[in-house]
Design a protein around this motif. Sequence first.
Motif, PDB file in Angstrom:
ATOM      1  N   ALA A   1      64.825  82.112  14.839  1.00  0.00           N
ATOM      2  CA  ALA A   1      64.323  83.223  15.654  1.00  0.00           C
ATOM      3  C   ALA A   1      65.256  84.422  15.542  1.00  0.00           C
ATOM      4  O   ALA A   1      64.816  85.575  15.444  1.00  0.00           O
ATOM      5  CB  ALA A   1      64.192  82.796  17.116  1.00  0.00           C
ATOM      6  N   GLU A   2      66.556  84.106  15.510  1.00  0.00           N
ATOM      7  CA  GLU A   2      67.538  85.184  15.410  1.00  0.00           C
ATOM      8  C   GLU A   2      67.366  85.912  14.076  1.00  0.00           C
ATOM      9  O   GLU A   2      67.388  87.145  14.030  1.00  0.00           O
ATOM     10  CB  GLU A   2      68.930  84.549  15.482  1.00  0.00           C
TER      11      GLU A   2
ATOM     12  N   GLY B   1      62.870  98.530  12.150  1.00  0.00           N
ATOM     13  CA  GLY B   1      62.648  99.467  13.248  1.00  0.00           C
ATOM     14  C   GLY B   1      61.796  98.893  14.369  1.00  0.00           C
ATOM     15  O   GLY B   1      61.431  99.592  15.309  1.00  0.00           O
ATOM     16  N   ARG B   2      61.441  97.600  14.272  1.00  0.00           N
ATOM     17  CA  ARG B   2      60.586  96.996  15.311  1.00  0.00           C
ATOM     18  C   ARG B   2      61.483  96.437  16.424  1.00  0.00           C
ATOM     19  O   ARG B   2      61.541  95.226  16.656  1.00  0.00           O
ATOM     20  CB  ARG B   2      59.734  95.867  14.736  1.00  0.00           C
ATOM     21  N   THR B   3      62.192  97.327  17.111  1.00  0.00           N
ATOM     22  CA  THR B   3      63.222  96.871  18.045  1.00  0.00           C
ATOM     23  C   THR B   3      62.658  96.352  19.367  1.00  0.00           C
ATOM     24  O   THR B   3      63.336  95.654  20.104  1.00  0.00           O
ATOM     25  CB  THR B   3      64.223  98.010  18.335  1.00  0.00           C
ATOM     26  N   SER B   4      61.410  96.704  19.664  1.00  0.00           N
ATOM     27  CA  SER B   4      60.880  96.247  20.958  1.00  0.00           C
ATOM     28  C   SER B   4      60.111  94.941  20.816  1.00  0.00           C
ATOM     29  O   SER B   4      59.457  94.505  21.755  1.00  0.00           O
ATOM     30  CB  SER B   4      59.984  97.334  21.559  1.00  0.00           C
ATOM     31  N   PHE B   5      60.179  94.310  19.647  1.00  0.00           N
ATOM     32  CA  PHE B   5      59.474  93.044  19.460  1.00  0.00           C
ATOM     33  C   PHE B   5      60.295  91.898  20.049  1.00  0.00           C
ATOM     34  O   PHE B   5      61.517  91.890  19.937  1.00  0.00           O
ATOM     35  CB  PHE B   5      59.252  92.764  17.967  1.00  0.00           C
ATOM     36  N   SER B   6      59.632  90.915  20.625  1.00  0.00           N
ATOM     37  CA  SER B   6      60.349  89.722  21.102  1.00  0.00           C
ATOM     38  C   SER B   6      59.997  88.558  20.207  1.00  0.00           C
ATOM     39  O   SER B   6      58.846  88.423  19.783  1.00  0.00           O
ATOM     40  CB  SER B   6      59.924  89.359  22.521  1.00  0.00           C
ATOM     41  N   VAL B   7      60.977  87.712  19.941  1.00  0.00           N
ATOM     42  CA  VAL B   7      60.701  86.506  19.153  1.00  0.00           C
ATOM     43  C   VAL B   7      60.948  85.289  20.044  1.00  0.00           C
ATOM     44  O   VAL B   7      62.036  85.119  20.603  1.00  0.00           O
ATOM     45  CB  VAL B   7      61.600  86.439  17.897  1.00  0.00           C
ATOM     46  N   LEU B   8      59.918  84.467  20.203  1.00  0.00           N
ATOM     47  CA  LEU B   8      60.025  83.265  21.035  1.00  0.00           C
ATOM     48  C   LEU B   8      59.898  82.020  20.170  1.00  0.00           C
ATOM     49  O   LEU B   8      59.315  82.055  19.097  1.00  0.00           O
ATOM     50  CB  LEU B   8      58.906  83.241  22.076  1.00  0.00           C
ATOM     51  N   SER B   9      60.437  80.921  20.681  1.00  0.00           N
ATOM     52  CA  SER B   9      60.237  79.630  20.021  1.00  0.00           C
ATOM     53  C   SER B   9      59.296  78.813  20.896  1.00  0.00           C
ATOM     54  O   SER B   9      59.502  78.693  22.104  1.00  0.00           O
ATOM     55  CB  SER B   9      61.594  78.927  19.890  1.00  0.00           C
ATOM     56  N   ASN B  10      58.234  78.294  20.302  1.00  0.00           N
ATOM     57  CA  ASN B  10      57.261  77.505  21.060  1.00  0.00           C
ATOM     58  C   ASN B  10      56.797  76.351  20.171  1.00  0.00           C
ATOM     59  O   ASN B  10      55.689  76.320  19.664  1.00  0.00           O
ATOM     60  CB  ASN B  10      56.093  78.424  21.482  1.00  0.00           C
TER      61      ASN B  10
ATOM     62  N   GLY C   1      63.319  81.572  24.693  1.00  0.00           N
ATOM     63  CA  GLY C   1      63.357  83.010  24.406  1.00  0.00           C
ATOM     64  C   GLY C   1      64.723  83.589  24.666  1.00  0.00           C
ATOM     65  O   GLY C   1      65.599  82.920  25.223  1.00  0.00           O
ATOM     66  N   PRO C   2      64.912  84.837  24.248  1.00  0.00           N
ATOM     67  CA  PRO C   2      66.204  85.498  24.440  1.00  0.00           C
ATOM     68  C   PRO C   2      66.510  85.690  25.923  1.00  0.00           C
ATOM     69  O   PRO C   2      65.605  85.858  26.737  1.00  0.00           O
ATOM     70  CB  PRO C   2      66.033  86.853  23.755  1.00  0.00           C
ATOM     71  N   LEU C   3      67.805  85.656  26.249  1.00  0.00           N
ATOM     72  CA  LEU C   3      68.212  85.764  27.655  1.00  0.00           C
ATOM     73  C   LEU C   3      68.318  87.235  28.078  1.00  0.00           C
ATOM     74  O   LEU C   3      69.352  87.696  28.535  1.00  0.00           O
ATOM     75  CB  LEU C   3      69.562  85.066  27.848  1.00  0.00           C
TER      76      LEU C   3
ATOM     77  N   ASN D   1      66.572  78.562  26.593  1.00  0.00           N
ATOM     78  CA  ASN D   1      67.003  79.579  25.644  1.00  0.00           C
ATOM     79  C   ASN D   1      66.454  79.214  24.274  1.00  0.00           C
ATOM     80  O   ASN D   1      65.980  78.094  24.055  1.00  0.00           O
ATOM     81  CB  ASN D   1      68.523  79.814  25.695  1.00  0.00           C
ATOM     82  N   VAL D   2      66.490  80.145  23.367  1.00  0.00           N
ATOM     83  CA  VAL D   2      65.767  79.973  22.112  1.00  0.00           C
ATOM     84  C   VAL D   2      66.365  78.853  21.248  1.00  0.00           C
ATOM     85  O   VAL D   2      65.649  78.099  20.592  1.00  0.00           O
ATOM     86  CB  VAL D   2      65.668  81.335  21.379  1.00  0.00           C
ATOM     87  N   TRP D   3      67.692  78.687  21.310  1.00  0.00           N
ATOM     88  CA  TRP D   3      68.321  77.659  20.471  1.00  0.00           C
ATOM     89  C   TRP D   3      67.979  76.263  20.973  1.00  0.00           C
ATOM     90  O   TRP D   3      67.731  75.355  20.210  1.00  0.00           O
ATOM     91  CB  TRP D   3      69.848  77.857  20.436  1.00  0.00           C
ATOM     92  N   SER D   4      67.960  76.100  22.301  1.00  0.00           N
ATOM     93  CA  SER D   4      67.606  74.787  22.863  1.00  0.00           C
ATOM     94  C   SER D   4      66.198  74.408  22.440  1.00  0.00           C
ATOM     95  O   SER D   4      65.914  73.258  22.105  1.00  0.00           O
ATOM     96  CB  SER D   4      67.646  74.800  24.390  1.00  0.00           C
ATOM     97  N   SER D   5      65.319  75.385  22.461  1.00  0.00           N
ATOM     98  CA  SER D   5      63.929  75.103  22.109  1.00  0.00           C
ATOM     99  C   SER D   5      63.829  74.693  20.643  1.00  0.00           C
ATOM    100  O   SER D   5      63.203  73.685  20.312  1.00  0.00           O
ATOM    101  CB  SER D   5      63.088  76.353  22.399  1.00  0.00           C
ATOM    102  N   GLU D   6      64.450  75.449  19.770  1.00  0.00           N
ATOM    103  CA  GLU D   6      64.397  75.123  18.334  1.00  0.00           C
ATOM    104  C   GLU D   6      65.005  73.739  18.076  1.00  0.00           C
ATOM    105  O   GLU D   6      64.449  72.928  17.332  1.00  0.00           O
ATOM    106  CB  GLU D   6      65.150  76.185  17.508  1.00  0.00           C
ATOM    107  N   LEU D   7      66.138  73.482  18.724  1.00  0.00           N
ATOM    108  CA  LEU D   7      66.806  72.192  18.495  1.00  0.00           C
ATOM    109  C   LEU D   7      65.997  71.027  19.080  1.00  0.00           C
ATOM    110  O   LEU D   7      65.919  69.952  18.479  1.00  0.00           O
ATOM    111  CB  LEU D   7      68.223  72.212  19.089  1.00  0.00           C
ATOM    112  N   SER D   8      65.371  71.257  20.236  1.00  0.00           N
ATOM    113  CA  SER D   8      64.625  70.173  20.893  1.00  0.00           C
ATOM    114  C   SER D   8      63.542  69.606  19.996  1.00  0.00           C
ATOM    115  O   SER D   8      63.268  68.405  19.998  1.00  0.00           O
ATOM    116  CB  SER D   8      63.968  70.660  22.181  1.00  0.00           C
ATOM    117  N   LYS D   9      62.900  70.470  19.242  1.00  0.00           N
ATOM    118  CA  LYS D   9      61.826  69.988  18.363  1.00  0.00           C
ATOM    119  C   LYS D   9      62.390  69.036  17.303  1.00  0.00           C
ATOM    120  O   LYS D   9      61.833  67.958  17.060  1.00  0.00           O
ATOM    121  CB  LYS D   9      61.129  71.181  17.703  1.00  0.00           C
ATOM    122  N   LEU D  10      63.507  69.425  16.695  1.00  0.00           N
ATOM    123  CA  LEU D  10      64.117  68.561  15.667  1.00  0.00           C
ATOM    124  C   LEU D  10      64.592  67.254  16.291  1.00  0.00           C
ATOM    125  O   LEU D  10      64.443  66.174  15.712  1.00  0.00           O
ATOM    126  CB  LEU D  10      65.298  69.270  14.991  1.00  0.00           C
ATOM    127  N   VAL D  11      65.152  67.349  17.495  1.00  0.00           N
ATOM    128  CA  VAL D  11      65.672  66.150  18.159  1.00  0.00           C
ATOM    129  C   VAL D  11      64.525  65.213  18.556  1.00  0.00           C
ATOM    130  O   VAL D  11      64.612  64.002  18.365  1.00  0.00           O
ATOM    131  CB  VAL D  11      66.515  66.544  19.391  1.00  0.00           C
TER     132      VAL D  11
END
Length: 469
Positions: free
Chosen positions: A137-138, A148-157, A180-182, A210-220
């Motif tokens: 996500a990062e 230049g797309r600075t107002s975009f949010s990236v979420l992990s789902n 998602g980002p904090l 947070n986004v890292w926990s979400s990404e990691l949870s899927k692999l775990v």
Amino acid sequence: NGEEIKICCIGAGYVGGPTMAKIAEKCPEIVVTIVDISAARIEQWNSDVLPIYEPGLDDVVKKCRGRNLFFTEEVDKGIREATIIFVAVNTPTKKIGIGAGRAADLTYWELAARRIAAVADTPKIVVEKSTVPIKTAEAISSVLHAAGRTSFSVLSNPEFLAEGTAMDDLEHPDRVLIGGPLTEAGATAIERLSQVYAHWVPQERIIKTNVWSSELSKLVANSFLAQRVSSINAVSAICEASGADVDEVARAVGMDTRIGHKFLKASVGFGGSCFQKDILNLVYLCQSMGLSEVAEYFHWVVKMNDLQKERFVSRIIHGLFNTVTGKRIALLGFAFKKDTGDTRESAAIEVCQRLMQERAEIAIYDPKVEHEQIWYDLSEVTGLEQSQIEKYVKIEGSVQAAAKDAHALVVTTEWDEFKTVDYRKVYQQMSKPAFLFDGRNILDREELHSIGFVTYSIGKPLDTKLNTV
Ligand code: NAD
Ligand code: UDX
């Protein structure tokens, strides 16, 4: 805020198709558009025969298609019009380059992200639906921000559906995970995405992290599930060596509520597009973080699975008097599990390849897998042309046809229809002694034994009829 939600999903595959169909069904006021670079796939989604077989999917697609569910090749238009963009493209294991054989190949993901960066002209919430390594996500945020797309949010789902039960899993998910980002913008984006799921998923089942926990949870999660299968398969080897019965052990152990009874079915080995890929991805992540022992710990889940497949093939060869050359073997099932036509990483492919190496004649029957797919998989794994493979392999239309003149039946997928076959009739037309190798422990061993079969089941006491198995 009350701004209208419009969804676009990039990737019309096993995940994109069913998840978006479910969202469209549950949220009639939201327009859901699924885009894909494969024109053929889109055409199939718009036809009467959908590109994937999933119980219950047809009904939902038929109900929603043309109402608020659309399939199109127009990727750019889909991106532009959406407020929430799911990315559900494939993330296979890398075949070449750094991390080959372990790391996730993010080429398709990055292409999709770059497409969003290039054409989106209003702020979007970009949602990782694909299974990806931590920090993806990062990386995607960086690509978007650089454009230049600075107002975009990236979420992990991440998606937790299993094939064969996808529609039910989506209807009643154990949980929906949104990372998602904090930041304030991150919190707003998470809220908007959770509004979509809140149409049918109880609030307490929507977990926000947070986004890292979400990404990691899927692999775990996938590593733990696969680990249970490898653990029970390791136990199956002990059972065969000791006279214990793996199903009895699984039942006794699983009744401990701390352990639970699910995912303790011994088998020829797990398959599917996710388990091996995601564990190897975790292994690679651990290695790149300098955690070599942790990496090795998880790596054994995959190694044990490879051993299980090899153990099964050895039993077949050993059972058939140490040679299968020129012997017809009926392979029942080619899908990686029942109720799907998907063959990715199916144990049947490896069993077939190994039997081909021994010059057996193989007759395959699977109720759902397309013939073309079987030829494709066998070409991939052997490096041979279809015409060469056809010297060893036939595809048949029923258990009965596959079993004709066969020395052995080999069950590789647990299709329900295999349980109701008349095995007396099957037995009559087989070469004798007739063997049965049940890689899924679904058939009634006692009954087959009494019909005359020499039987082998995973993790069960060995048949002493001929003392060969
Ligand atoms: P899939 O191969 O069935 O579908 C992916 C689709 O994405 C394909 O149709 C492909 O043409 C399309 N695509 C690729 N790049 C594209 C691009 N740049 N633009 C538009 N379309 C593009 O894959 P899948 O099984 O649906 O898996 C997708 C992701 O979901 C993977 O990361 C997987 O790990 C994860 N996942 C899969 C399952 C499962 O059961 N299959 C379950 C949970 C998570
Ligand atoms: C898996 C996860 O279950 C799902 O949550 C995730 O989103 C995607 O990966 P899937 O691969 O579709 O789903 O099927 P699953 O039911 O998990 O089975 C995977 C493999 O393990 C199959 O080959 C299955 O036959 C095998 N298996 C499963 C066993 O051998 N024994 C078991 O007890 C359970």
